[in-house]
Design a protein around this motif. Structure first.
Motif, mmCIF file in Angstrom:
data_model
loop_
_atom_site.group_PDB
_atom_site.id
_atom_site.type_symbol
_atom_site.label_atom_id
_atom_site.label_comp_id
_atom_site.label_asym_id
_atom_site.label_seq_id
_atom_site.Cartn_x
_atom_site.Cartn_y
_atom_site.Cartn_z
ATOM 1 N N ALA A 220 0.827 -1.202 0.000
ATOM 2 C CA ALA A 220 0.000 0.000 0.000
ATOM 3 C C ALA A 220 0.862 1.253 0.000
ATOM 4 N N GLY A 221 1.967 1.216 0.781
ATOM 5 C CA GLY A 221 2.858 2.373 0.827
ATOM 6 C C GLY A 221 3.438 2.705 -0.531
ATOM 7 N N ARG A 222 3.638 1.689 -1.365
ATOM 8 C CA ARG A 222 4.192 1.887 -2.708
ATOM 9 C C ARG A 222 3.112 1.916 -3.792
ATOM 10 N N LYS A 223 1.836 1.824 -3.374
ATOM 11 C CA LYS A 223 0.716 1.840 -4.322
ATOM 12 C C LYS A 223 0.886 0.775 -5.411
ATOM 13 N N LEU A 224 1.149 -0.440 -4.954
ATOM 14 C CA LEU A 224 1.374 -1.530 -5.901
ATOM 15 C C LEU A 224 0.149 -1.835 -6.752
ATOM 16 N N TRP A 225 -1.029 -1.393 -6.279
ATOM 17 C CA TRP A 225 -2.250 -1.661 -7.052
ATOM 18 C C TRP A 225 -2.223 -1.021 -8.440
ATOM 19 N N GLN A 226 -1.301 -0.080 -8.654
ATOM 20 C CA GLN A 226 -1.157 0.490 -9.996
ATOM 21 C C GLN A 226 -0.719 -0.569 -11.009
ATOM 22 N N TYR A 227 -0.004 -1.584 -10.515
ATOM 23 C CA TYR A 227 0.540 -2.620 -11.394
ATOM 24 C C TYR A 227 0.016 -4.018 -11.060
ATOM 25 N N LEU A 228 -0.282 -4.245 -9.778
ATOM 26 C CA LEU A 228 -0.591 -5.594 -9.299
ATOM 27 C C LEU A 228 -1.920 -5.583 -8.541
ATOM 28 N N PRO A 229 -3.011 -5.918 -9.195
ATOM 29 C CA PRO A 229 -4.331 -5.771 -8.572
ATOM 30 C C PRO A 229 -4.800 -6.981 -7.743
ATOM 31 N N TYR A 230 -3.917 -7.965 -7.544
ATOM 32 C CA TYR A 230 -4.301 -9.149 -6.765
ATOM 33 C C TYR A 230 -3.345 -9.324 -5.587
ATOM 34 N N PHE A 231 -3.908 -9.717 -4.449
ATOM 35 C CA PHE A 231 -3.096 -9.996 -3.267
ATOM 36 C C PHE A 231 -3.545 -11.325 -2.667
ATOM 37 N N ALA A 285 -8.905 -2.570 3.922
ATOM 38 C CA ALA A 285 -9.879 -1.569 3.472
ATOM 39 C C ALA A 285 -9.264 -0.653 2.419
ATOM 40 N N ASN A 286 -8.029 -0.252 2.652
ATOM 41 C CA ASN A 286 -7.334 0.627 1.702
ATOM 42 C C ASN A 286 -7.100 -0.085 0.373
ATOM 43 N N MET A 287 -6.715 -1.351 0.439
ATOM 44 C CA MET A 287 -6.468 -2.128 -0.776
ATOM 45 C C MET A 287 -7.754 -2.295 -1.587
ATOM 46 N N ARG A 288 -8.838 -2.664 -0.891
ATOM 47 C CA ARG A 288 -10.110 -2.845 -1.601
ATOM 48 C C ARG A 288 -10.581 -1.529 -2.225
ATOM 49 N N LYS A 289 -10.387 -0.442 -1.500
ATOM 50 C CA LYS A 289 -10.784 0.878 -2.016
ATOM 51 C C LYS A 289 -10.054 1.201 -3.313
ATOM 52 N N ASN A 290 -8.847 0.663 -3.455
ATOM 53 C CA ASN A 290 -8.043 0.919 -4.649
ATOM 54 C C ASN A 290 -8.107 -0.222 -5.660
ATOM 55 N N GLY A 291 -9.139 -1.063 -5.534
ATOM 56 C CA GLY A 291 -9.413 -2.059 -6.562
ATOM 57 C C GLY A 291 -8.665 -3.360 -6.448
ATOM 58 N N VAL A 292 -8.026 -3.617 -5.300
ATOM 59 C CA VAL A 292 -7.274 -4.865 -5.134
ATOM 60 C C VAL A 292 -8.222 -6.007 -4.761
ATOM 61 N N THR A 293 -8.081 -7.114 -5.424
ATOM 62 C CA THR A 293 -8.802 -8.335 -5.066
ATOM 63 C C THR A 293 -7.961 -9.121 -4.065
ATOM 64 N N ILE A 294 -8.485 -9.326 -2.869
ATOM 65 C CA ILE A 294 -7.750 -10.026 -1.810
ATOM 66 C C ILE A 294 -8.236 -11.472 -1.743
ATOM 67 N N GLU A 295 -7.302 -12.390 -1.902
ATOM 68 C CA GLU A 295 -7.631 -13.821 -1.871
ATOM 69 C C GLU A 295 -7.119 -14.421 -0.565
ATOM 70 N N ALA A 296 -8.053 -14.662 0.358
ATOM 71 C CA ALA A 296 -7.675 -15.219 1.656
ATOM 72 C C ALA A 296 -7.671 -16.745 1.637
ATOM 73 N N LYS A 297 -8.386 -17.333 0.700
ATOM 74 C CA LYS A 297 -8.460 -18.788 0.619
ATOM 75 C C LYS A 297 -7.462 -19.265 -0.432
ATOM 76 N N ILE A 298 -6.419 -19.938 0.015
ATOM 77 C CA ILE A 298 -5.354 -20.379 -0.886
ATOM 78 C C ILE A 298 -5.681 -21.766 -1.429
ATOM 79 N N ALA A 299 -5.462 -21.948 -2.714
ATOM 80 C CA ALA A 299 -5.654 -23.271 -3.302
ATOM 81 C C ALA A 299 -4.707 -24.268 -2.614
ATOM 82 N N PRO A 300 -5.211 -25.408 -2.148
ATOM 83 C CA PRO A 300 -4.366 -26.370 -1.420
ATOM 84 C C PRO A 300 -3.080 -26.732 -2.164
ATOM 85 N N ALA A 301 -3.152 -26.888 -3.483
ATOM 86 C CA ALA A 301 -1.951 -27.266 -4.241
ATOM 87 C C ALA A 301 -0.907 -26.154 -4.205
#
Length: 335
Positions: A220-231, A285-301
């Motif tokens: 967030a400090g570097r505003k990575l959402w400009q390039y990387l919209p997934y976390f 909240a800040n990430m979502r406000k800037n369009g970041v999709t947050i994936e909390a559920k990781i694929a088991p593989a």
């Protein structure tokens, strides 16, 4: 004329008092000790907030006799990997450094960045306590003292595309923050580069890098959402930043000044760890406000691939750090 003379007389009568006040002001300003403190991170990041908090606390507790001049975003030309050496040479009086960056040269600082060792705030605090005696001895041998530590939120993966499969993981060209994370991501099949945030930003802009291992805070400090919209919240580690001060600069202070610095450092550390408790939700909240999709559920593989890639990291770190590393882990495992 008589009236003018009376006014002049009043002015002259006041002159000694005015001069005395001016002299006291000048002496007070001259008496203040000014010290330089820097970090490579933005003022809004957790380390940046720590630097600002420490400066405020020092000013308050020294009654203005010590002033910490702060700088951020590597504006002094030093990245985290350089900070121990810069403080030792007194190129700056104090600095905050990401421990993972320091570990590139001094592996002992890499313990907080070891994958999946401390993935909660309580575990991160216990690991900090276990490492502190070793860090204090190391820093004293390098002409400085440990001021305080700052926790980072859990490291996840910022990416240009979602990470749903192992193939997605292998498609990453990812910026990592120390040798261990570079090796781990490489073993997981990604193309990993161990570089600072400052060096990563132009590579993100050019497309050479399409993912970053970092916390929501750092990103967030570097505003990575400009390039990387997934976390993806892989909870890789909860690393520390370390704030240190040149020992000669510290010893040059009088007893009251040293006490003020010690109290300010303790207050800052307490505030930083308390601050972290609400920081995760603020980041989300800040990430979502800037369009970041947050994936909390990781694929088991994907999770399995990461844990398998990390399986030798602890042993590798112990081999590099010897008795000091073993002592930290022994203290940690006893808690």
């Amino acid at each position: 004329m008589p009236a003018l003379s009376r006014r002049s007389a009043v002015r002259f009568a006041r002159l000694p008092g005015l001069l005395a006040t001016a002299m006291l002001t000048a002496l007070s300003a001259h008496a203040a000790t000014t010290l330089q403190m820097t970090t490579e991170y933005p003022a809004t990041s957790m380390p940046g907030l720590g630097v600002s908090t420490f400066a405020e606390q020092v000013k308050e507790k020294s009654h203005g006799n010590i002033v910490i001049e702060t700088s951020f975003d590597a504006s002094k030309g030093f990245k985290s990997a350089d900070m121990v050496d810069a403080v030792q040479a007194r190129k700056v009086d104090a600095a905050d450094a990401f421990a993972g960056g320091l570990a590139n040269k001094y592996p002992i600082f890499g313990v907080s960045s070891l994958p999946f060792l401390a993935d909660s705030l309580d575990k991160a605090r216990a690991l900090r306590d276990a490492a502190r005696p070793t860090y204090e001895r190391f820093l004293a041998a390098h002409g400085q003292k440990l001021l305080y530590t700052t926790p980072w939120p859990p490291s996840g993966i910022w990416s240009k595309a979602p990470i749903k499969t192992v193939a997605d993981l292998k498609a990453l060209s990812i910026r990592t923050y120390d040798d261990v994370s570079q090796a781990t991501m490489t073993r997981a099949g990604a193309k990993a580069q161990n570089i600072s945030f400052a060096d990563a930003m132009p590579r993100l802009a050019s497309g050479e890098v399409n993912a970053v291992l970092s916390s929501g805070d750092g990103g967030a400090g570097r505003k990575l959402w400009q390039y990387l919209p997934y976390f993806t919240e892989v909870n890789y580690a909860m690393p520390l930043s370390i704030a240190t001060m040149n020992l000669e600069a510290y010893k040059a202070l009088d007893a009251a000044g040293r006490k003020a610095v010690d109290q300010a450092a303790a207050a800052t550390e307490a505030e930083q760890w308390k601050r972290m408790e609400g920081r995760l939700e603020e980041n989300r909240a800040n990430m979502r406000k800037n369009g970041v999709t947050i994936e909390a559920k990781i694929a088991p593989a994907v999770q399995q691939a990461l844990h398998q890639a990390a399986s030798t990291a602890l042993a590798d770190w112990q081999a590099k750090t010897g008795a000091d590393g073993k002592a930290i882990l022994d203290r940690y495992n006893r808690k």
